[in-house]
Scaffold this motif. Sequence first.
Motif, PDB file in Angstrom:
ATOM      1  N   LEU A  70       1.273  -0.617   0.149  1.00  0.00           N
ATOM      2  CA  LEU A  70      -0.044  -0.359  -0.156  1.00  0.00           C
ATOM      3  C   LEU A  70       0.875   0.956   0.018  1.00  0.00           C
ATOM      4  O   LEU A  70       0.536   1.996  -0.858  1.00  0.00           O
ATOM      5  CB  LEU A  70      -0.857  -0.104   1.157  1.00  0.00           C
ATOM      6  CG  LEU A  70      -1.815   1.276   1.439  1.00  0.00           C
ATOM      7  CD1 LEU A  70      -2.505   1.083   0.134  1.00  0.00           C
ATOM      8  CD2 LEU A  70      -2.453   0.867   2.798  1.00  0.00           C
ATOM      9  N   VAL A  71       1.916   1.235   0.576  1.00  0.00           N
ATOM     10  CA  VAL A  71       2.620   2.421   0.991  1.00  0.00           C
ATOM     11  C   VAL A  71       3.484   3.129  -0.313  1.00  0.00           C
ATOM     12  O   VAL A  71       3.870   3.754  -0.681  1.00  0.00           O
ATOM     13  CB  VAL A  71       3.490   1.993   1.983  1.00  0.00           C
ATOM     14  CG1 VAL A  71       4.474   3.468   2.559  1.00  0.00           C
ATOM     15  CG2 VAL A  71       2.658   2.358   2.984  1.00  0.00           C
ATOM     16  N   GLY A 145      18.765   4.749   8.125  1.00  0.00           N
ATOM     17  CA  GLY A 145      17.771   3.842   8.111  1.00  0.00           C
ATOM     18  C   GLY A 145      16.868   4.048   7.104  1.00  0.00           C
ATOM     19  O   GLY A 145      16.260   3.176   6.301  1.00  0.00           O
ATOM     20  N   ILE A 146      17.063   5.331   6.507  1.00  0.00           N
ATOM     21  CA  ILE A 146      16.568   6.127   5.677  1.00  0.00           C
ATOM     22  C   ILE A 146      16.599   4.865   4.097  1.00  0.00           C
ATOM     23  O   ILE A 146      16.018   4.893   3.120  1.00  0.00           O
ATOM     24  CB  ILE A 146      16.753   6.984   4.833  1.00  0.00           C
ATOM     25  CG1 ILE A 146      15.958   8.154   6.613  1.00  0.00           C
ATOM     26  CG2 ILE A 146      16.462   7.774   3.810  1.00  0.00           C
ATOM     27  CD1 ILE A 146      16.413   9.296   5.570  1.00  0.00           C
ATOM     28  N   GLN A 162      11.976   3.072   4.767  1.00  0.00           N
ATOM     29  CA  GLN A 162      12.709   2.220   3.700  1.00  0.00           C
ATOM     30  C   GLN A 162      11.871   2.166   2.355  1.00  0.00           C
ATOM     31  O   GLN A 162      12.797   2.665   1.130  1.00  0.00           O
ATOM     32  CB  GLN A 162      14.085   1.807   3.952  1.00  0.00           C
ATOM     33  CG  GLN A 162      14.959   1.337   4.608  1.00  0.00           C
ATOM     34  CD  GLN A 162      15.966   0.272   5.322  1.00  0.00           C
ATOM     35  OE1 GLN A 162      15.430  -0.934   4.313  1.00  0.00           O
ATOM     36  NE2 GLN A 162      16.849   0.616   6.107  1.00  0.00           N
ATOM     37  N   ILE A 163      10.679   2.090   2.728  1.00  0.00           N
ATOM     38  CA  ILE A 163       9.762   2.048   1.283  1.00  0.00           C
ATOM     39  C   ILE A 163       9.138   3.243   0.776  1.00  0.00           C
ATOM     40  O   ILE A 163       9.612   3.378  -0.221  1.00  0.00           O
ATOM     41  CB  ILE A 163       8.417   1.197   2.321  1.00  0.00           C
ATOM     42  CG1 ILE A 163       9.033  -0.453   2.451  1.00  0.00           C
ATOM     43  CG2 ILE A 163       7.640   1.086   0.931  1.00  0.00           C
ATOM     44  CD1 ILE A 163       7.800  -0.917   3.225  1.00  0.00           C
ATOM     45  N   VAL A 164       9.150   4.273   1.450  1.00  0.00           N
ATOM     46  CA  VAL A 164       8.715   5.478   1.369  1.00  0.00           C
ATOM     47  C   VAL A 164      10.205   5.922   0.610  1.00  0.00           C
ATOM     48  O   VAL A 164       9.945   6.787  -0.692  1.00  0.00           O
ATOM     49  CB  VAL A 164       8.874   6.399   1.966  1.00  0.00           C
ATOM     50  CG1 VAL A 164       8.469   7.906   2.252  1.00  0.00           C
ATOM     51  CG2 VAL A 164       7.257   5.877   2.977  1.00  0.00           C
ATOM     52  N   PHE A 165      11.353   5.641   0.971  1.00  0.00           N
ATOM     53  CA  PHE A 165      12.870   5.988  -0.174  1.00  0.00           C
ATOM     54  C   PHE A 165      12.374   5.775  -1.361  1.00  0.00           C
ATOM     55  O   PHE A 165      12.634   6.233  -2.274  1.00  0.00           O
ATOM     56  CB  PHE A 165      13.870   5.828   0.848  1.00  0.00           C
ATOM     57  CG  PHE A 165      15.172   6.234  -0.542  1.00  0.00           C
ATOM     58  CD1 PHE A 165      15.230   7.548  -0.325  1.00  0.00           C
ATOM     59  CD2 PHE A 165      15.988   5.625  -0.691  1.00  0.00           C
ATOM     60  CE1 PHE A 165      16.844   8.253  -1.085  1.00  0.00           C
ATOM     61  CE2 PHE A 165      16.485   5.791  -1.345  1.00  0.00           C
ATOM     62  CZ  PHE A 165      17.134   6.219  -1.464  1.00  0.00           C
ATOM     63  N   ALA A 309       0.365  10.410   6.317  1.00  0.00           N
ATOM     64  CA  ALA A 309       0.365   9.062   6.635  1.00  0.00           C
ATOM     65  C   ALA A 309       1.579   8.366   6.738  1.00  0.00           C
ATOM     66  O   ALA A 309       1.483   7.662   8.174  1.00  0.00           O
ATOM     67  CB  ALA A 309      -0.006   8.218   6.074  1.00  0.00           C
ATOM     68  N   THR A 310       3.075   8.997   6.543  1.00  0.00           N
ATOM     69  CA  THR A 310       3.460   8.257   6.689  1.00  0.00           C
ATOM     70  C   THR A 310       5.086   9.252   7.825  1.00  0.00           C
ATOM     71  O   THR A 310       5.645   9.330   8.018  1.00  0.00           O
ATOM     72  CB  THR A 310       5.021   7.983   5.526  1.00  0.00           C
ATOM     73  OG1 THR A 310       4.664   8.460   4.461  1.00  0.00           O
ATOM     74  CG2 THR A 310       4.054   6.614   5.062  1.00  0.00           C
ATOM     75  N   THR A 311       4.785  10.995   7.887  1.00  0.00           N
ATOM     76  CA  THR A 311       5.327  11.637   7.563  1.00  0.00           C
ATOM     77  C   THR A 311       4.707  12.984   9.161  1.00  0.00           C
ATOM     78  O   THR A 311       5.488  13.416   9.159  1.00  0.00           O
ATOM     79  CB  THR A 311       5.677  12.445   6.885  1.00  0.00           C
ATOM     80  OG1 THR A 311       5.069  12.997   6.076  1.00  0.00           O
ATOM     81  CG2 THR A 311       7.094  11.392   6.219  1.00  0.00           C
TER      82      THR A 311
END
Length: 448
Positions: A70-71, A145-146, A162-165, A309-311
């Motif tokens: 989803l992300v 960790g990013i 990491q998924i967002v990056f 939703a992630t930040t």
Amino acid sequence: MSTAPEATPSPSVLARIRKTPFWVQIVGGLLLGVGLGYLARAADISWLATTLETIGKIFVQLLKLAVPPLVFTAIVVSVANLRNVTNAARLATRTLLWFMITSLIAVAVGLGLGLLTNPGQGTNLKTDGLKALDSKGTWIDFLTGIFPTNIVDAFAKVNVLQIVFMAVVVGAAIIKLGSKAEPVLKLSESVLELTQTALWWVIRLSPLGTLGLIGKSVAKYGWDLLKPFATLTLDIYVGCALVLFVVYSLLLKFAAGLNPVNFFKGAWPAIQLAFVSRSSVGTLPVTRRVTERLGVPSEYVSFSVPFGATTKMDGCASIYPAIAAIFVAQVYNIDLGIRDYLLIAFVSVVGSAATAGLTGAIIMLTLTLSTLGLPLEGVGLLLAIDPILDMMRTATNVAGQVLVPVLVASREKILDVAAYNRPSGDLYEDAPSAVVPAQADKAAPVAA
């Protein structure tokens, strides 16, 4: 010869439940969960407590199962489709700016409450024997960790940061390659639609999940656990309520010229689900739906809500670490100065992505404590009541994730004011399939 009309069969219990408004189902699950949890604790019924815990655990697992795809696909699609949005750079900049402004206000509220109430004084909590967490949140951990070292690990371990990056990089590459990358974009859109549709089925189970999650907390912890943490717990709930109902209302009224009552009418399903699920990412499909029905264009929603939703974590990353840091410092008899309070504000704005939209805010708290030089063992003091605190924190997070797109859309004159002023209907009734931005012009309108 006349015949008597056939009797209409009475609807089944399941049919009656389905016709009940979804918010009523949630409240019913909440009340029943509290009652069953109290019964399990008071009568020492172990099998009932285990059943409640299992129901809640399965519900959260189902929500988390959808998080990686989803992300990733939501952000890939949202970044790639920025090329179709007029003034995309301006909208993105304004969105991030309002993220920062609201985070600063939230952390100021948290600091003010903490300094006013002194939540750690007189608790008489024992700190002997406490150990620091194996996983510590430091700035080095956050920065390194990013960047993933293994793509499979990032998804398998659900490292949302990491998924967002990776999703941002893939989305930017799709824009750069243009038509060559169109198959990848189409695949991402299809996976996003599939994931959101499946997640809607899980969300329909929220009343049952609510029953299990609330019932487990009452059965396991009871009310006695809150006594040493009474001031802290009250501070978190009051601070979140002030930001949610007072600060957000003032911003809507004076920064956007909108009626706050209509905002809460439209956003309430997402706020309600966030409270019981304790997951911003798990609430993402509902957050997107309510933001769209409040009149924000779907193309902009597809960018702002997944990133939020992630930040965007006013509850977990601003109010909570501010009050909790003061609490830990007072328990350990450590004085904080102006510099420390400024550091808390800095961490809340810059480090909020470390919470990554998952259940809990332990990483953000350890990041704050390590920055201030406070004992990380203090985190162990708060673990027992974290589920109770996290419900209100996550509800505040999600409300802020809806608020900012509404503010930006209103100030940029792209908000459908008529839709904003008339949010109505059961959001969950006959929910249509997820709509990705590229298909928005061909899709059915969002349910009112």
